[in-house]
Design a protein around this motif. Structure first.
Motif, short mmCIF file in Angstrom:
data_model
loop_
_atom_site.label_atom_id
_atom_site.label_comp_id
_atom_site.label_asym_id
_atom_site.label_seq_id
_atom_site.Cartn_x
_atom_site.Cartn_y
_atom_site.Cartn_z
N GLY A 43 -7.74 -4.16 19.09
CA GLY A 43 -7.97 -4.84 17.83
C GLY A 43 -6.78 -4.79 16.90
N LYS A 44 -7.03 -4.66 15.61
CA LYS A 44 -6.00 -4.58 14.59
C LYS A 44 -5.60 -3.12 14.38
N ALA A 45 -4.32 -2.87 14.53
CA ALA A 45 -3.84 -1.49 14.42
C ALA A 45 -3.70 -1.05 12.96
N LEU A 46 -3.38 -1.97 12.05
CA LEU A 46 -3.17 -1.60 10.66
C LEU A 46 -4.49 -1.25 9.98
N LEU A 47 -4.49 -0.13 9.28
CA LEU A 47 -5.67 0.31 8.53
C LEU A 47 -5.33 0.21 7.05
N GLY A 48 -5.39 -1.00 6.51
CA GLY A 48 -4.98 -1.25 5.14
C GLY A 48 -6.04 -0.84 4.14
N ARG A 49 -5.70 -1.05 2.89
CA ARG A 49 -6.61 -0.73 1.78
C ARG A 49 -7.71 -1.78 1.70
N GLY A 50 -8.92 -1.36 1.45
CA GLY A 50 -10.03 -2.29 1.35
C GLY A 50 -11.35 -1.57 1.20
N GLY A 51 -12.40 -2.36 1.08
CA GLY A 51 -13.73 -1.80 0.95
C GLY A 51 -14.31 -1.40 2.31
N ARG A 52 -15.46 -0.79 2.24
CA ARG A 52 -16.12 -0.36 3.47
C ARG A 52 -16.53 -1.57 4.31
N PRO A 53 -16.32 -1.52 5.63
CA PRO A 53 -16.77 -2.63 6.48
C PRO A 53 -18.28 -2.64 6.57
N LEU A 54 -18.88 -3.70 6.10
CA LEU A 54 -20.34 -3.81 6.06
C LEU A 54 -20.78 -4.93 6.98
N GLU A 55 -21.28 -4.55 8.13
CA GLU A 55 -21.79 -5.54 9.06
C GLU A 55 -23.13 -6.09 8.56
N LYS A 56 -23.36 -7.33 8.89
CA LYS A 56 -24.58 -7.98 8.43
C LYS A 56 -25.81 -7.30 9.03
N GLY A 57 -26.73 -6.90 8.16
CA GLY A 57 -27.95 -6.23 8.61
C GLY A 57 -27.77 -4.76 8.87
N ARG A 58 -26.57 -4.21 8.65
CA ARG A 58 -26.33 -2.79 8.92
C ARG A 58 -26.96 -1.96 7.80
N GLN B 21 0.82 -1.20 0.00
CA GLN B 21 0.00 0.00 0.00
C GLN B 21 0.85 1.26 0.00
N VAL B 22 1.86 1.33 0.87
CA VAL B 22 2.66 2.55 1.00
C VAL B 22 3.63 2.73 -0.16
N THR B 23 3.83 1.70 -0.97
CA THR B 23 4.71 1.83 -2.13
C THR B 23 3.93 1.91 -3.44
N SER B 24 2.64 2.13 -3.38
CA SER B 24 1.80 2.19 -4.57
C SER B 24 1.06 3.52 -4.60
N PRO B 25 0.51 3.91 -5.74
CA PRO B 25 -0.26 5.16 -5.81
C PRO B 25 -1.55 5.07 -5.00
N LEU B 26 -2.19 6.21 -4.86
CA LEU B 26 -3.50 6.23 -4.20
C LEU B 26 -4.50 5.46 -5.05
N ALA B 27 -5.26 4.58 -4.39
CA ALA B 27 -6.21 3.73 -5.10
C ALA B 27 -7.51 3.67 -4.32
N VAL B 28 -8.50 3.06 -4.95
CA VAL B 28 -9.80 2.89 -4.30
C VAL B 28 -9.63 1.99 -3.07
N GLY B 29 -10.16 2.42 -1.95
CA GLY B 29 -10.06 1.68 -0.71
C GLY B 29 -9.10 2.28 0.30
N ASP B 30 -8.27 3.26 -0.11
CA ASP B 30 -7.34 3.90 0.83
C ASP B 30 -8.09 4.89 1.71
N VAL B 31 -7.68 4.94 2.97
CA VAL B 31 -8.21 5.94 3.91
C VAL B 31 -7.24 7.12 3.91
N VAL B 32 -7.75 8.31 3.65
CA VAL B 32 -6.91 9.50 3.53
C VAL B 32 -7.45 10.60 4.44
N VAL B 33 -6.57 11.53 4.75
CA VAL B 33 -6.94 12.76 5.46
C VAL B 33 -6.76 13.91 4.48
N VAL B 34 -7.81 14.72 4.30
CA VAL B 34 -7.80 15.79 3.31
C VAL B 34 -8.27 17.09 3.96
#
Length: 441
Positions: free
Chosen positions: A407-422, A274-287
């Motif tokens: 929990g897990k400290a790493l915030l990697g690239r991925g889709g939105r967390p969708l809980e069942k029934g949310r 992730q940190v060695t690639s361009p910005l892509a869909v799924g990255d969490v950014v601060v703007v």
């Protein structure tokens, strides 16, 4: 001894008897001369040693006093600085010499008062060029201190501006990935400056590259296998005719990104990629938030050329992500079946005009912009409110959570967390170059 005396004393032993006293006197004189010479040489060595020790002691005393004066320069006035008798360097070598001479006199039987010294034992006067806390020394000291402070601040600024930065987050828009308050996250600020956006910042170029990958994918041997997998995922088991239609439906070459909570997105290998690639869909950014001061933390859902769809009824707060996606796919099929042409030729603004992006609208992300939304779509102010934002407003890409430790400290690239029934009322984004293919999960 005259010649007559020698004539009188005919025997040799008479000559020895006469010469013995004279020889004794000569020996005593010789020993006296040697003792005097030895005393002179020893005295000279002691004088030289005493002078050297005096100079060494004075130099050490000057160094110590100079250090003390530097420390107290801010508390004492510089004018009229004088040295008291207690602060003058003591002549330790002269005192030691007097003690040694006193002991020498006792050993030789002489009184200490009768001992002669080549030079009087006294303290050397202070030189006129003794180091004083001058203004020049103070300026040099404070200039060096200021230079160190400036260099340290420069290094800290460069590290914060171009490498890593810690930031504090507040608000419910990124729940459950980031809690409502009290979270400290670490973001990196160098990779996106070097690599930019994935496949560039031009929508048409990204669409062209995506179509090339799609053609290559459809001609590959694994395409049929992927279609079979897609058939099982689709779950169409009503009749053979429907299965044949599903098998004949083309499949998009790239699957949707996995949820951020998936185990494969929380490994150090995925983080390094992730940190060695361009910005892509799924990255969490601060703007920087457009329109007002402040920053926001969101997830990238669309890049230049991507198609953003908000189907009718998606603003309802009692729908799930699967229902909204189904509605968006139907809306895209209707648009593709109309005479509007391919999505690459659609305008970047909403088909409904310059009204808020609410429902049943399709928008193309313009060049050099990104589409951001929060993971908590029910309570997030994002691109659905203020539209796509320029990529230049990106401050950094979030890498991990520093505090609290949970929990897990790493915030990697991925889709939105969708809980069942949310419940879900966000938008659905289709990739650039999409022309109605089925996208696998």
């Amino acid at each position: 001894i005259t010649q007559e005396q020698c004539g009188v004393m005919n025997a040799p032993w008479r000559l020895v008897t006469v010469l013995a006293p004279e020889l004794r006197v000569c020996g005593q004189q010789q020993r006296r001369l040697c003792s005097t010479h030895h005393a002179r040489v020893s005295n000279q060595h002691e004088v030289n040693s005493r002078q050297y020790n005096n100079q060494l002691g004075i130099a050490r005393a000057y160094s110590s006093m100079n250090f003390k004066l530097r420390i107290s320069a801010q508390r004492k006035p510089l004018a009229g600085v004088s040295l008291s008798s207690s602060s003058r360097p003591r002549n330790y070598s002269a005192t030691a010499m007097r003690r040694s001479e006193h002991g020498k006199g006792q050993r030789t039987g002489e009184s200490p008062g009768n001992t002669k010294m080549t030079e009087p034992s006294k303290e050397l006067p202070l030189p006129p060029n003794m180091p004083q806390p001058s203004t020049k020394d103070d300026v040099l000291f404070w200039s060096e201190t200021l230079m160190r402070i400036v260099i340290g601040m420069g290094i800290a600024h460069c590290f914060d501006e171009y490498f890593f930065r810690l930031t504090h987050t507040e608000g419910p828009s990124m729940m459950p990935t980031i809690k409502k308050r009290g979270e400290i996250i670490l973001m990196e600020r160098f990779s996106y400056r070097i690599r930019g956006l994935e496949d560039g910042d031009k929508g048409q170029e990204r669409s062209r590259l995506a179509r090339l990958r799609q053609i290559e994918w459809e001609t590959s041997p694994s395409y049929r296998h992927s279609m079979q997998v897609g058939e099982r995922d689709k779950g169409a088991k009503e009749n053979n005719e429907e299965n044949d239609n599903i098998c004949n439906e083309p499949i998009w070459h790239k699957a949707r990104p996995l949820e951020v909570s998936h185990p494969s997105n929380s490994t150090y290998g995925a983080l390094w990629k992730q940190v060695t690639s361009p910005l892509a869909v799924g990255d969490v950014v601060v703007v920087h938030r457009p329109g007002r001061e402040g920053t926001v933390c969101k997830r990238i859902l669309g890049l230049p050329g991507d198609i953003v769809v908000m189907p009718r009824g998606a603003e309802s707060r009692n729908l799930t992500e699967a229902v909204v996606r189904k509605k968006a796919e139907v809306a895209m099929e209707n648009m593709l079946a109309s005479n509007r042409g391919k999505p690459s030729t659609w305008p970047t603004t909403s088909f409904e005009g310059n009204v808020p992006f609410t429902q049943n609208q399709i928008r193309i992300v313009p060049d050099g912009h990104i589409w951001l939304e929060g993971d908590n779509s029910l309570d997030s102010v994002d691109s659905r409110s203020y539209g796509p934002i320029p990529a230049g407003l990106v401050i950094g890409r979030v890498v991990c959570r520093v505090w609290p430790i949970r929990g897990k400290a790493l915030l990697g690239r991925g889709g939105r967390p969708l809980e069942k029934g949310r419940c879900f009322n966000g938008s659905i984004v289709f990739p650039a170059g999409y022309e109605g293919e089925r996208i696998l999960a």
